[in-house]
Scaffold this motif. Structure first.
Motif, PDB file in Angstrom:
ATOM      1  N   ASP A 197      74.398  67.274  35.560  1.00 61.71           N
ATOM      2  CA  ASP A 197      73.757  66.021  35.168  1.00 61.71           C
ATOM      3  C   ASP A 197      72.785  65.560  36.251  1.00 61.71           C
ATOM      4  N   PRO A 198      71.468  65.677  36.035  1.00 60.47           N
ATOM      5  CA  PRO A 198      70.507  65.248  37.053  1.00 60.47           C
ATOM      6  C   PRO A 198      70.634  63.766  37.399  1.00 60.47           C
ATOM      7  N   ALA A 199      70.970  62.944  36.424  1.00 61.39           N
ATOM      8  CA  ALA A 199      71.090  61.508  36.688  1.00 61.39           C
ATOM      9  C   ALA A 199      72.233  61.222  37.659  1.00 61.39           C
ATOM     10  N   LEU A 200      73.330  61.948  37.522  1.00 64.23           N
ATOM     11  CA  LEU A 200      74.462  61.765  38.428  1.00 64.23           C
ATOM     12  C   LEU A 200      74.108  62.238  39.835  1.00 64.23           C
ATOM     13  N   ILE A 201      73.437  63.366  39.929  1.00 68.74           N
ATOM     14  CA  ILE A 201      73.000  63.875  41.229  1.00 68.74           C
ATOM     15  C   ILE A 201      72.077  62.854  41.893  1.00 68.74           C
ATOM     16  N   HIS A 202      71.172  62.307  41.128  1.00 66.82           N
ATOM     17  CA  HIS A 202      70.246  61.283  41.619  1.00 66.82           C
ATOM     18  C   HIS A 202      71.003  60.084  42.176  1.00 66.82           C
ATOM     19  N   ARG A 203      71.970  59.590  41.428  1.00 66.86           N
ATOM     20  CA  ARG A 203      72.718  58.404  41.857  1.00 66.86           C
ATOM     21  C   ARG A 203      73.513  58.686  43.125  1.00 66.86           C
ATOM     22  N   ARG A 204      74.123  59.851  43.213  1.00 64.38           N
ATOM     23  CA  ARG A 204      74.933  60.179  44.385  1.00 64.38           C
ATOM     24  C   ARG A 204      74.079  60.239  45.645  1.00 64.38           C
ATOM     25  N   VAL A 205      72.901  60.823  45.555  1.00 71.32           N
ATOM     26  CA  VAL A 205      72.036  60.896  46.731  1.00 71.32           C
ATOM     27  C   VAL A 205      71.589  59.499  47.149  1.00 71.32           C
ATOM     28  N   LEU A 206      71.155  58.705  46.200  1.00 74.24           N
ATOM     29  CA  LEU A 206      70.661  57.366  46.540  1.00 74.24           C
ATOM     30  C   LEU A 206      71.757  56.479  47.110  1.00 74.24           C
ATOM     31  N   ALA A 207      72.989  56.681  46.662  1.00 71.88           N
ATOM     32  CA  ALA A 207      74.097  55.856  47.155  1.00 71.88           C
ATOM     33  C   ALA A 207      74.417  56.146  48.619  1.00 71.88           C
ATOM     34  N   GLN A 208      74.088  57.347  49.096  1.00 77.60           N
ATOM     35  CA  GLN A 208      74.438  57.735  50.469  1.00 77.60           C
ATOM     36  C   GLN A 208      73.250  57.757  51.431  1.00 77.60           C
ATOM     37  N   ALA A 209      72.043  57.717  50.895  1.00 80.67           N
ATOM     38  CA  ALA A 209      70.853  57.899  51.726  1.00 80.67           C
ATOM     39  C   ALA A 209      70.712  56.791  52.755  1.00 80.67           C
ATOM     40  N   ASP A 210      70.395  57.190  53.983  1.00 82.51           N
ATOM     41  CA  ASP A 210      70.160  56.245  55.058  1.00 82.51           C
ATOM     42  C   ASP A 210      69.182  56.877  56.034  1.00 82.51           C
ATOM     43  N   ARG A 211      68.680  56.092  56.953  1.00 80.92           N
ATOM     44  CA  ARG A 211      67.735  56.608  57.931  1.00 80.92           C
ATOM     45  C   ARG A 211      68.349  57.770  58.711  1.00 80.92           C
ATOM     46  N   ASP A 212      67.560  58.785  58.967  1.00 80.09           N
ATOM     47  CA  ASP A 212      67.983  60.000  59.668  1.00 80.09           C
ATOM     48  C   ASP A 212      68.964  60.835  58.858  1.00 80.09           C
ATOM     49  N   GLY A 213      69.034  60.587  57.565  1.00 85.95           N
ATOM     50  CA  GLY A 213      69.948  61.350  56.724  1.00 85.95           C
ATOM     51  C   GLY A 213      69.490  62.792  56.536  1.00 85.95           C
ATOM     52  N   ILE A 214      70.469  63.668  56.354  1.00 89.19           N
ATOM     53  CA  ILE A 214      70.216  65.072  56.008  1.00 89.19           C
ATOM     54  C   ILE A 214      70.885  65.309  54.654  1.00 89.19           C
ATOM     55  N   ILE A 215      70.065  65.483  53.625  1.00 88.00           N
ATOM     56  CA  ILE A 215      70.547  65.602  52.250  1.00 88.00           C
ATOM     57  C   ILE A 215      70.826  67.066  51.935  1.00 88.00           C
ATOM     58  N   LEU A 216      72.027  67.340  51.438  1.00 88.01           N
ATOM     59  CA  LEU A 216      72.409  68.695  51.026  1.00 88.01           C
ATOM     60  C   LEU A 216      72.322  68.824  49.511  1.00 88.01           C
ATOM     61  N   LEU A 217      71.488  69.757  49.050  1.00 90.40           N
ATOM     62  CA  LEU A 217      71.397  70.113  47.637  1.00 90.40           C
ATOM     63  C   LEU A 217      71.368  71.641  47.527  1.00 90.40           C
ATOM     64  N   HIS A 218      71.543  72.133  46.295  1.00 86.45           N
ATOM     65  CA  HIS A 218      71.502  73.577  46.045  1.00 86.45           C
ATOM     66  C   HIS A 218      70.558  73.806  44.861  1.00 86.45           C
ATOM     67  N   ASP A 219      69.455  74.482  45.091  1.00 83.09           N
ATOM     68  CA  ASP A 219      68.503  74.639  43.985  1.00 83.09           C
ATOM     69  C   ASP A 219      68.935  75.686  42.968  1.00 83.09           C
ATOM     70  N   LEU A 220      70.035  76.385  43.213  1.00 86.22           N
ATOM     71  CA  LEU A 220      70.476  77.376  42.243  1.00 86.22           C
ATOM     72  C   LEU A 220      71.240  76.767  41.061  1.00 86.22           C
ATOM     73  N   TYR A 221      71.671  75.517  41.163  1.00 90.81           N
ATOM     74  CA  TYR A 221      72.401  74.888  40.069  1.00 90.81           C
ATOM     75  C   TYR A 221      71.444  74.206  39.097  1.00 90.81           C
ATOM     76  N   ASP A 222      71.783  74.257  37.815  1.00 88.04           N
ATOM     77  CA  ASP A 222      70.849  73.849  36.766  1.00 88.04           C
ATOM     78  C   ASP A 222      70.450  72.378  36.830  1.00 88.04           C
ATOM     79  N   GLY A 223      71.336  71.517  37.301  1.00 90.21           N
ATOM     80  CA  GLY A 223      71.038  70.097  37.282  1.00 90.21           C
ATOM     81  C   GLY A 223      70.265  69.598  38.479  1.00 90.21           C
ATOM     82  N   THR A 224      70.115  70.432  39.506  1.00 95.77           N
ATOM     83  CA  THR A 224      69.587  69.931  40.780  1.00 95.77           C
ATOM     84  C   THR A 224      68.080  69.734  40.777  1.00 95.77           C
TER      85      THR A 224
END
Length: 261
Positions: A197-224
């Motif tokens: 679910d791209p919308a869920l992935i979007h919400r999870r990233v925005l909920a944790q994002a802060d200055r100097d953050g390092i975001i972990l994603l995987h482009d091999l999964y269909d929703g990312t």
């Protein structure tokens, strides 16, 4: 632990290892093995540096700007070309921690494109084995093999690596020091291995994002990849500036054998 999709089964042992291991990715205490893990933050890396100049993307200075780093593990994949299109359209640099078997060897042109378009190309081992469960020579092989392939393709050896599952220990640190590599973990995870679910992935990233953050994603999964445009646009509206991991640390530099998060 998430079940394997049919696509993952078709892709082979490398992707199976990613899917099996990813379920624990947000539990950093477990991820780092049985040792106490000392990590360095981006702000600490910048403060420790006596350098007066820094690597830049455009005119970014993370001592002043509200920077954040977008990182992708376990590629290249069938989705990477579209991801690179998105990043190019939005003028966003990323850091790609690439895996060897079934990825670097399958999509060499995408590795070249990542480097050519200004992204940081880094190491995520050859087979995605847990480094903390390997003998020292096996650890070296897991790291050196993708290093050699990446250098062959882009003319430059990676100086950054991300241990599978984030599992690391003193032996891994020492071997990374010998190989001239720093370890990079993360501060934001969307758990994109658990959802399409791209919308869920979007919400999870925005909920944790802060200055100097390092975001972990995987482009091999269909929703990312479908979630990436919205993530970029929303974070830009919040005043974030996207940088690679080396740019996030500048004017400091990632030191071999150290762990950054």
């Amino acid at each position: 632990m998430p079940s394997l999709t049919k696509k993952m089964k078709r892709t082979g042992a490398g992707l199976r290892a990613v899917a099996v291991s990813a379920a624990a990715a947000s539990l950093l205490g477990a991820l780092t093995g049985c040792v106490r893990l000392d990590t360095t933050t981006p702000s600490a890396a910048r403060a420790d540096s006596s350098a007066t100049t820094q690597a830049r993307f455009g005119t970014v200075d993370c001592r002043q700007a509200k920077c954040i780093a977008l990182t992708f593990d376990a590629g290249p994949s069938e989705h990477s070309a579209r991801l690179l299109d998105i990043l190019k359209e939005r003028q966003v640099p990323a850091t790609f921690f690439l895996m060897g078997k079934g990825h670097i060897d399958k999509y060499p042109d995408l590795v070249k494109r990542m480097a050519d378009e200004g992204h940081e190309v880094a190491n995520h081992t050859w087979n995605h084995d847990r480094l903390t469960e390997l003998e020292p020579e096996e650890i070296r092989e897991e790291l050196e093999r993708p290093n050699k392939e990446i250098e062959r393709l882009i003319g430059q050896r990676p100086t950054l690596m991300r241990p599978p599952q984030g599992r690391t220990n003193d032996t891994v640190h020492e071997i990374c020091r010998e190989l001239g590599m720093a370890e990079v973990l993360w501060s934001v995870t969307a758990k994109d291995y658990l959802t399409k679910d791209p919308a869920l992935i979007h919400r999870r990233v925005l909920a944790q994002a802060d200055r100097d953050g390092i975001i972990l994603l995987h482009d091999l999964y269909d929703g990312t990849v479908p979630a990436v445009p919205g993530i970029i646009d929303a974070l830009k509206k919040r005043g974030f500036v996207f940088v690679t991991v080396p740019q996030l640390l500048a004017p400091g530099r990632a030191e071999a054998g150290k762990v950054y998060r």
